[in-house]
Design an enzyme around this catalytic site. Structure first.
Site, short mmCIF file in Angstrom:
data_model
loop_
_atom_site.label_atom_id
_atom_site.label_comp_id
_atom_site.label_asym_id
_atom_site.label_seq_id
_atom_site.Cartn_x
_atom_site.Cartn_y
_atom_site.Cartn_z
N HIS A 1 -2.90 1.40 6.44
CA HIS A 1 -2.76 1.34 5.40
C HIS A 1 -3.20 2.90 5.16
O HIS A 1 -2.93 3.74 5.46
CB HIS A 1 -4.65 1.36 5.09
CG HIS A 1 -4.88 0.64 3.62
ND1 HIS A 1 -3.96 0.69 2.76
CD2 HIS A 1 -5.86 1.70 2.33
CE1 HIS A 1 -4.31 0.68 1.20
NE2 HIS A 1 -5.55 1.15 1.25
N CYS B 1 0.62 -1.36 -0.11
CA CYS B 1 -0.37 0.05 -0.33
C CYS B 1 0.87 0.96 -0.41
O CYS B 1 0.38 2.07 -1.17
CB CYS B 1 -1.06 0.03 0.95
SG CYS B 1 -0.01 0.02 2.79
N ASP C 1 -6.81 6.30 -4.22
CA ASP C 1 -6.07 4.70 -3.55
C ASP C 1 -5.82 3.84 -4.55
O ASP C 1 -6.83 3.13 -4.95
CB ASP C 1 -7.19 4.05 -1.99
CG ASP C 1 -6.41 2.89 -2.06
OD1 ASP C 1 -5.57 2.49 -1.99
OD2 ASP C 1 -7.35 2.17 -1.14
#
Length: 683
Positions: A332, A274, A355
C-alpha cells in the site's frame, strides 16, 4: 511641473524566481514566490521622479477579500510574522524605484493581488496592480515546513521524478513516476484544488485564514485527491473493469491526470489506485512547497474492526478463501510530508503520514492524517490524526486458519508479516531506502527475501489445535522472473520418533495486490512418508506457459497444506509473490554531453523473454525532455527476439531529468517499463 504617475510595474520574474527557488514555474503567467522572504518589484514612473519628502507609497495585499495595507519605508528591517514593504536607500533610482515586499513565514498559501499606491502632495493618488502566487518555504527557518538540509529540499520539493515501490518485499518492483510539478498548467491545477475544496466553498474567508497551516493544507489535499466526498481529482477503481477510463497501471505521471481534471471542469479522472493517489498528492504538496515523499508499506493491513488482527482462511487443498472482511494488501502506498506540529505535544515534528486513498473516514471525510511517524512508533493513539488506523496498517497480527465445511482445522499466528518492509526512494539516487525502523521497533534484523513457514509445535508462532512434531517450510529458490520457471522447495521435517504418513496439497492462485486470490491455475498433490526425525525436501516448478496467460501484472499466492493421515492434524506454509517483468533498456548517445536546447538521441530496446510472441504500444515521456508523449507501434516479436526504437528529443531545462518508457503488451495483461536518469547541462 508635471506630477508623477506609474507607467509600469515590473515583477522582476527572472530575479525573483531564482531568489525564491521557483525557476521551475517560469511557464506560469504569475510571479511565484515563497513566504518568509522578500521579493522585488520595480516601478517605472512617468513625469517627475519620486520625492520621499512629499510623496508617500503604500502597498495593499489582497487574498480574496482579506487584505493588509502597509507603508513603504526606507527601513530594511523585516519581521518573520508581519507583512512589510521597503525601499533600499542605497543607489535608489527615484525615476525607477525598486520596492521589496516581505511576506510572513506564516502567510497563507494562495494567489494574491496587490495594489501599489502613490500619494502625492495635494492628496492625489496613483495606483498600479499586480499578482503573485505565494508558496510555503522549506528554506526558511521560521516556516513550519522548514527541512534542514539542502539535499532533502532538492529531493522532497524540487525533484520532479521518482520511483514508486510495488510488488512484494521479496521481489520489489521500482516503477518510475514523473511528478510533473513544473509542467505547464500543473501549478494552476494544484491551486485550483484548494479553491474547489468544500472548505473553500463553505467559507472562503475561513479557508484563506487557515491556509497558513501545513496541517490544514495537507488534510484538504488528502481529501481532494480522491473524489468520494467532493469534486476531487481521482476516482478509485479496484474492480478490474476500466472500460470507462484508464487502467491505473497505465499512468506514468501526475501531469496528465491534473490536466485532465482541470480541463474537464473538475470532474474526477478515471481511474486511480493507491500508488496513483499517493503520487498525485506528492506532486500537489511539492508544488505548494511542503516537503513530500512517497512511501510503500509491504503487507499493509486494513483492519475493519480495529482489533489489530486480520484473518486469512484456507481450505484443506491450500486454496485461499474469500471470507474475511479484513484485507491484507501486498503493498500500500501513501505519502509523508515534513512539518512541525504545534497542535501536538513536543517531539511530534518531522515526517507525517497522509493517505489520500479512500479507505478511512477522518472527521467524516475520506482522508487520512497527518499522523506523526514518531507517534505511530510510540503508539500514541491519543494524538491527531488517524494514528490507530495507520498503526494497524503496519502492526496488525495475521491469523492464518485452515477450514473445512465451516470447521477450523488449524490456526497460526504471525506477528511479523504486516509492515515487514516500509520504504521510500533514497535521496539523490534511484534506489530504495528502508525506513521500517521509523515506524516500529525492529525485533531482529530480517532479510526482505524470506519464506513463510509454520510449525505444528507450540512455538513463538503459537498454534491452536496443533499436532506435535511436524515442521513445514515453503521457499522460493530465487526471485521469479517472467519467462523462467517458478522454482520452489517444500521442506518437511518429522521431529518425532515414529513414522508419519502425510497428505500434501500444493496450490497456486493468481491475485491482485489488494484482493483475495482468484481460482486455482496450478496444483499438485501426493502422499509422503516420513521416518522418525526425517527431513524430506520436495522441489517443484511452475512452467512459464502455465502462468503467463494468467497473472500478467498480478501476483501469485502459493500454499502447501499437509495433513497427518493418522491424527488428521493440519499444517500450512504459504508465500505471496510477484514475477519480475523484463525491463526496457534506454541508452543515450553521448550521455555525458547532453545540453539544453540541443537535439539528442536515445535508443529503447526490448528483449522478449516470454515463451510466445508479444507486441504492443511503446510510450516514451520525460518532463523537461519531451513535450507530451511519443507513441510507437511494436509489431509482434518472437520469443527471444529483440527490438530497438530510436527517439530524438530536445531538453528544455537543465538538471537531472527522467526519461521513461513503457511497453503495453497487447496479448498479455502486462506492461514492461524502463527509465534513464539524464543529466542536462547548460549549453
Amino acid at each position: 511641473m508635471e506630477d508623477l504617475s506609474i507607467k509600469n510595474v515590473n515583477l522582476e520574474k527572472s530575479e525573483n524566481l531564482q531568489r525564491h527557488r521557483t525557476e521551475g514555474f517560469c511557464s506560469s503567467k504569475s510571479l511565484v514566490v515563497r513566504r518568509g522572504a522578500p521579493f522585488r518589484i520595480s516601478l517605472q514612473l512617468q513625469g517627475r521622479p519620486f520625492n520621499p519628502h512629499i510623496d508617500f507609497l503604500s502597498v495593499k495585499i489582497l487574498l480574496g477579500r482579506l487584505y493588509v495595507s502597509m507603508p513603504v519605508s526606507f527601513s530594511k528591517k523585516v519581521s518573520p510574522t508581519k507583512w512589510t514593504a521597503y525601499m533600499e536607500s542605497k543607489d535608489l533610482d527615484f525615476q525607477n524605484p525598486s520596492i521589496f515586499i516581505s511576506t510572513p513565514a506564516s502567510a497563507s498559501v494562495g494567489c494574491y493581488r496587490f495594489q501599489l499606491r502613490v500619494f502625492t502632495q495635494g492628496g492625489k493618488r496613483k495606483a498600479a496592480l499586480g499578482r503573485f502566487i505565494l508558496l510555503c518555504n522549506p528554506w526558511c527557518r521560521e516556516d513550519a515546513v522548514h527541512i534542514p538540509f539542502e539535499d532533502q529540499r532538492e529531493e522532497y520539493v524540487q525533484n520532479d521524478s521518482g520511483l514508486l515501490f510495488m510488488g512484494t518485499a521479496m521481489n520489489l518492483v521500482s516503477r518510475p513516476w514523473s511528478f510533473d510539478q513544473y509542467e505547464p498548467g500543473v501549478l494552476e491545477s494544484c491551486l485550483s484544488l484548494l479553491q474547489v475544496s468544500p472548505q473553500h466553498q463553505k467559507s472562503r474567508r475561513e479557508d484563506y485564514l487557515k491556509r497558513f497551516d501545513p496541517v490544514y493544507i495537507s488534510r484538504v489535499v488528502s481529501a481532494m485527491i480522491n473524489s468520494e466526498d467532493d469534486r476531487g481529482v481521482l476516482k478509485g477503481n479496484w474492480s478490474g473493469d476500466f472500460k470507462q477510463g484508464v487502467n491505473p497501471t497505465m499512468w506514468t505521471g501526475s501531469g496528465d491526470i491534473l490536466s485532465q481534471w482541470t480541463k474537464s471542469g473538475y470532474k474526477p479522472v478515471k481511474y486511480g489506485q493507491c500508488w496513483v493517489f499517493a503520487a498525485v498528492m506528492c506532486t500537489v504538496m511539492r508544488v505548494l512547497g511542503i516537503p513530500c515523499r512517497v512511501v510503500t508499506n509491504f503487507n499493509s493491513a486494513h483492519d475493519t474492526n480495529g482489533n489489530l488482527v486480520l484473518e486469512e482462511y484456507y481450505n484443506e487443498k491450500g486454496e485461499k478463501l474469500k471470507i474475511s472482511k479484513d484485507s491484507l494488501w501486498n503493498f500500500h502506498v501513501w505519502v509523508e510530508c515534513w512539518m512541525t506540529r504545534k497542535d501536538l505535544v513536543s517531539g511530534m515534528d518531522g515526517w507525517q503520514v497522509l493517505d489520500p486513498t479512500p479507505q478511512n473516514r477522518s472527521g467524516g471525510v475520506f482522508c487520512c492524517g497527518p499522523s506523526p511517524v514518531k507517534a505511530i512508533k510510540e503508539r500514541r493513539m491519543d494524538l491527531y490524526y488517524d494514528i490507530p488506523f495507520v498503526y494497524a496498517e503496519v502492526n496488525a497480527d495475521i491469523h492464518t486458519i485452515i477450514m473445512s465445511e465451516g470447521r477450523v482445522l488449524s490456526l497460526n499466528k504471525d506477528t511479523e508479516r504486516v509492515g515487514s518492509l516500509i520504504c521510500t526512494k533514497v535521496i539523490g539516487f534511484p534506489r530504495l531506502q528502508n525506513i521500517t525502523g521509523d515506524y516500529k521497533y525492529i525485533k531482529s534484523p530480517t532479510s526482505t527475501i524470506s519464506s513463510r513457514s509454520s510449525t505444528s509445535d507450540d512455538s513463538t508462532l503459537r498454534r491452536a489445535s496443533a499436532s506435535k512434531g511436524v515442521l513445514v517450510s515453503l521457499t522460493l529458490d530465487k526471485a521469479p522472473v517472467a519467462g523462467e520457471p517458478i522454482c520452489f522447495t517444500v521442506k518437511v521435517m518429522n521431529k518425532q520418533n515414529h513414522t508419519k504418513l502425510m497428505k500434501v496439497n500444493i496450490n497456486a492462485q493468481a491475485k491482485e495486490y489488494n484482493h483475495s486470490p482468484s481460482d486455482t491455475f496450478w496444483e499438485t498433490n501426493g502422499i509422503i512418508q516420513l521416518e522418525p526425525m526425517e527431513v524430506k525436501v520436495v522441489t517443484k516448478q511452475i512452467a512459464p506457459a502455465q502462468y503467463e496467460d494468467v497473472i500478467g501484472d498480478d501476483l501469485i499466492n502459493l500454499a502447501v497444506v499437509l495433513e497427518d493421515m493418522a491424527t488428521h492434524k493440519w499444517v500450512l506454509a504459504s508465500e505471496e509473490f510477484n514475477i519480475a517483468s523484463p525491463q526496457l533498456t534506454i541508452q543515450i548517445a553521448d550521455e555525458d554531453s547532453v545540453v539544453a536546447n540541443k537535439e539528442q538521441t536515445a535508443t529503447v530496446s526490448f528483449t522478449n523473454t516470454f515463451s510466445h510472441m508479444v507486441g504492443g504500444v511503446l510510450t516514451v515521456a520525460g518532463a523537461g525532455l519531451i513535450p507530451g508523449k511519443i507513441n510507437f507501434r511494436i509489431l509482434p516479436l518472437r520469443a527471444g527476439g529483440k527490438v530497438e526504437q530510436r527517439i530524438s528529443f530536445i531538453p528544455s531545462v537543465t538538471g537531472t531529468k527522467m526519461l521513461q518508457a513503457s511497453l503495453s503488451l497487447m496479448n498479455v495483461n502486462s506492461t514492461i517499463r524502463g527509465f534513464k536518469m539524464v543529466r542536462v547541462n547548460r549549453a
